[in-house]
Design a protein around this motif. Structure first.
Motif, PDB file in Angstrom:
ATOM      1  N   GLY A 167       0.685  -1.221  -0.094  1.00 52.93           N
ATOM      2  CA  GLY A 167       0.057   0.104  -0.005  1.00 52.93           C
ATOM      3  C   GLY A 167       0.834   1.176   0.033  1.00 52.93           C
ATOM      4  O   GLY A 167       2.125   1.287  -0.083  1.00 52.93           O
ATOM      5  N   ASN A 168       0.067   2.356   0.430  1.00 52.73           N
ATOM      6  CA  ASN A 168       0.923   3.712   0.197  1.00 52.73           C
ATOM      7  C   ASN A 168       2.091   3.870   1.132  1.00 52.73           C
ATOM      8  O   ASN A 168       2.970   4.199   0.901  1.00 52.73           O
ATOM      9  N   THR A 169       1.956   3.150   2.362  1.00 49.59           N
ATOM     10  CA  THR A 169       2.873   2.985   3.187  1.00 49.59           C
ATOM     11  C   THR A 169       4.286   2.471   2.838  1.00 49.59           C
ATOM     12  O   THR A 169       5.512   2.967   2.707  1.00 49.59           O
ATOM     13  N   ALA A 170       3.978   1.133   2.038  1.00 46.79           N
ATOM     14  CA  ALA A 170       5.283   0.462   1.551  1.00 46.79           C
ATOM     15  C   ALA A 170       5.808   1.314   0.372  1.00 46.79           C
ATOM     16  O   ALA A 170       6.924   1.290  -0.146  1.00 46.79           O
ATOM     17  N   ILE A 171       5.071   2.127  -0.465  1.00 46.90           N
ATOM     18  CA  ILE A 171       5.494   2.661  -1.658  1.00 46.90           C
ATOM     19  C   ILE A 171       6.320   4.012  -0.984  1.00 46.90           C
ATOM     20  O   ILE A 171       7.591   4.063  -1.786  1.00 46.90           O
ATOM     21  N   PHE A 212       0.717  11.689   0.790  1.00 42.36           N
ATOM     22  CA  PHE A 212      -0.780  11.827   1.019  1.00 42.36           C
ATOM     23  C   PHE A 212      -1.615  11.049   0.028  1.00 42.36           C
ATOM     24  O   PHE A 212      -1.056  11.003  -1.088  1.00 42.36           O
ATOM     25  N   GLY A 213      -2.425  10.191   0.254  1.00 42.08           N
ATOM     26  CA  GLY A 213      -3.236   9.324  -0.467  1.00 42.08           C
ATOM     27  C   GLY A 213      -4.108   8.351   0.298  1.00 42.08           C
ATOM     28  O   GLY A 213      -3.837   8.035   1.306  1.00 42.08           O
ATOM     29  N   LEU A 214      -5.285   8.170  -0.411  1.00 43.12           N
ATOM     30  CA  LEU A 214      -6.192   7.280   0.080  1.00 43.12           C
ATOM     31  C   LEU A 214      -6.196   5.966  -0.482  1.00 43.12           C
ATOM     32  O   LEU A 214      -5.841   4.824   0.362  1.00 43.12           O
ATOM     33  N   GLU A 215      -6.279   5.494  -1.649  1.00 35.15           N
ATOM     34  CA  GLU A 215      -6.406   4.431  -2.181  1.00 35.15           C
ATOM     35  C   GLU A 215      -5.049   3.907  -2.525  1.00 35.15           C
ATOM     36  O   GLU A 215      -4.191   4.639  -2.705  1.00 35.15           O
ATOM     37  N   LYS A 216      -4.633   2.586  -2.415  1.00 37.82           N
ATOM     38  CA  LYS A 216      -3.265   2.177  -2.878  1.00 37.82           C
ATOM     39  C   LYS A 216      -2.852   2.679  -4.088  1.00 37.82           C
ATOM     40  O   LYS A 216      -3.435   2.618  -5.286  1.00 37.82           O
ATOM     41  N   GLY A 217      -1.504   3.191  -3.979  1.00 35.52           N
ATOM     42  CA  GLY A 217      -0.800   3.936  -5.138  1.00 35.52           C
ATOM     43  C   GLY A 217      -1.180   5.265  -5.152  1.00 35.52           C
ATOM     44  O   GLY A 217      -0.381   5.875  -6.051  1.00 35.52           O
ATOM     45  N   GLU A 218      -2.122   5.675  -4.376  1.00 31.98           N
ATOM     46  CA  GLU A 218      -2.643   7.298  -4.730  1.00 31.98           C
ATOM     47  C   GLU A 218      -1.458   8.196  -4.410  1.00 31.98           C
ATOM     48  O   GLU A 218      -1.064   9.192  -4.941  1.00 31.98           O
ATOM     49  N   VAL A 219      -0.515   7.709  -3.331  1.00 34.48           N
ATOM     50  CA  VAL A 219       0.395   8.451  -2.687  1.00 34.48           C
ATOM     51  C   VAL A 219       1.435   8.898  -3.804  1.00 34.48           C
ATOM     52  O   VAL A 219       2.288   9.717  -3.491  1.00 34.48           O
ATOM     53  N   LYS A 223       1.097  10.171  -6.474  1.00 36.02           N
ATOM     54  CA  LYS A 223       0.653  11.554  -7.049  1.00 36.02           C
ATOM     55  C   LYS A 223       1.312  12.781  -6.144  1.00 36.02           C
ATOM     56  O   LYS A 223       1.112  13.779  -6.394  1.00 36.02           O
ATOM     57  N   ASP A 224       1.442  12.346  -4.912  1.00 37.47           N
ATOM     58  CA  ASP A 224       2.065  13.549  -3.980  1.00 37.47           C
ATOM     59  C   ASP A 224       3.373  13.843  -4.324  1.00 37.47           C
ATOM     60  O   ASP A 224       4.421  13.220  -3.588  1.00 37.47           O
ATOM     61  N   GLU A 225       3.608  14.674  -5.210  1.00 36.22           N
ATOM     62  CA  GLU A 225       5.177  15.012  -5.442  1.00 36.22           C
ATOM     63  C   GLU A 225       6.023  15.252  -4.368  1.00 36.22           C
ATOM     64  O   GLU A 225       7.067  14.925  -4.339  1.00 36.22           O
ATOM     65  N   GLU A 226       5.351  16.201  -3.563  1.00 40.83           N
ATOM     66  CA  GLU A 226       6.097  16.632  -2.376  1.00 40.83           C
ATOM     67  C   GLU A 226       6.365  15.491  -1.341  1.00 40.83           C
ATOM     68  O   GLU A 226       7.660  15.550  -0.905  1.00 40.83           O
TER      69      GLU A 226
END
Ligand SMILES: Cc1cc2nc3c(=O)[nH]c(=O)nc-3n(C[C@H](O)[C@H](O)[C@H](O)COP(=O)(O)O)c2cc1C
Length: 191
Positions: free
Chosen positions: A14-18, A158-165, A167-170
């Motif tokens: 998920g986003n944490t792992a990404i 920042f992100g909700l769904e898996k992978g959304e993070v 898109k958070d460039e910063e």
């Protein structure tokens, strides 16, 4: 040199792992070995306050029926430790809380056995509460005498769904710079 990272998300990859992987990539570029250990789907229970770690002083938790001692061994052999958590109700996930409480107590019972390792917190969040998660993980690092590098922002994406993070460039940039700073610090300490 080696850095071990734990993702405390209930969602594998998920986003944490990404976010963690973005830190690990920078460490690898600097020749530092890395390992990501995902707690998703693994059994890890809370501290039962038996205090046997203070009697046994064997660098292990007396409760041996889950994955905690495997995590402890990985933390002990590493020079750097990353704890990554999603934000759950403005706090760390259950898995990371268990890791913090049990490995933290075992470390203190064994003369602060993580002393002067390098520690970094990584947080995934949809909208709010991530600063509390970041703080909770850093409380673990500071009371255990780890050394903590910074980045250009607090280490969150920042992100909700898996992978959304992604898109958070910063957020991604924050992870990359955290990886660079962690590598720099590890080399100063052990190079
Ligand atoms: C039980 C639960 C509680 C959550 N609580 C919060 C919250 O307090 N604040 C927030 O911004 N997002 C919250 N979220 C959203 C997650 O933090 C967000 O989706 C995050 O990217 C998940 O990371 P993961 O993909 O590694 O699991 C919550 C999600 C779950 C499942």
């Amino acid at each position: 040199m080696k850095v071990v990272a734990f993702s405390g998300s209930a969602r594998k990859d998920g986003n944490t792992a990404i976010l963690i992987n973005n830190v690990l990539q920078e460490l690898e570029k600097e020749g530092i070995e890395t390992e990501l250990f995902q707690l998703a789907g693994k059994k890890i229970r809370g501290c039962i306050a038996c205090m046997k770690c203070f009697e046994n002083k064997d660098k292990h938790c007396a409760n041996k029926d889950d994955v905690l001692n495997e995590c402890l061994e990985k933390m002990l052999e590493a020079d750097g430790i990353i704890l990554g958590s999603p934000t759950y109700f403005a706090n760390v996930s259950t898995e990371i809380k268990s890791l913090i409480d049990r490995s933290g107590l075992v470390a203190i019972a064994n003369g602060h056995m993580f002393k002067r390792k390098v520690g970094a917190a990584v947080v995934a969040v949809r909208r709010a509460g991530s600063v509390s998660v970041f703080d909770a993980i850093n409380h673990f690092f500071f009371i255990n005498q780890l050394i903590v590098p910074g980045s250009i922002y607090w280490n969150m994406g920042f992100g909700l769904e898996k992978g959304e993070v992604e898109k958070d460039e910063e957020g991604i940039q924050t992870m990359k710079i955290l990886g660079e700073n962690m590598a720099w610090l590890l080399k100063k300490l052990h190079g």
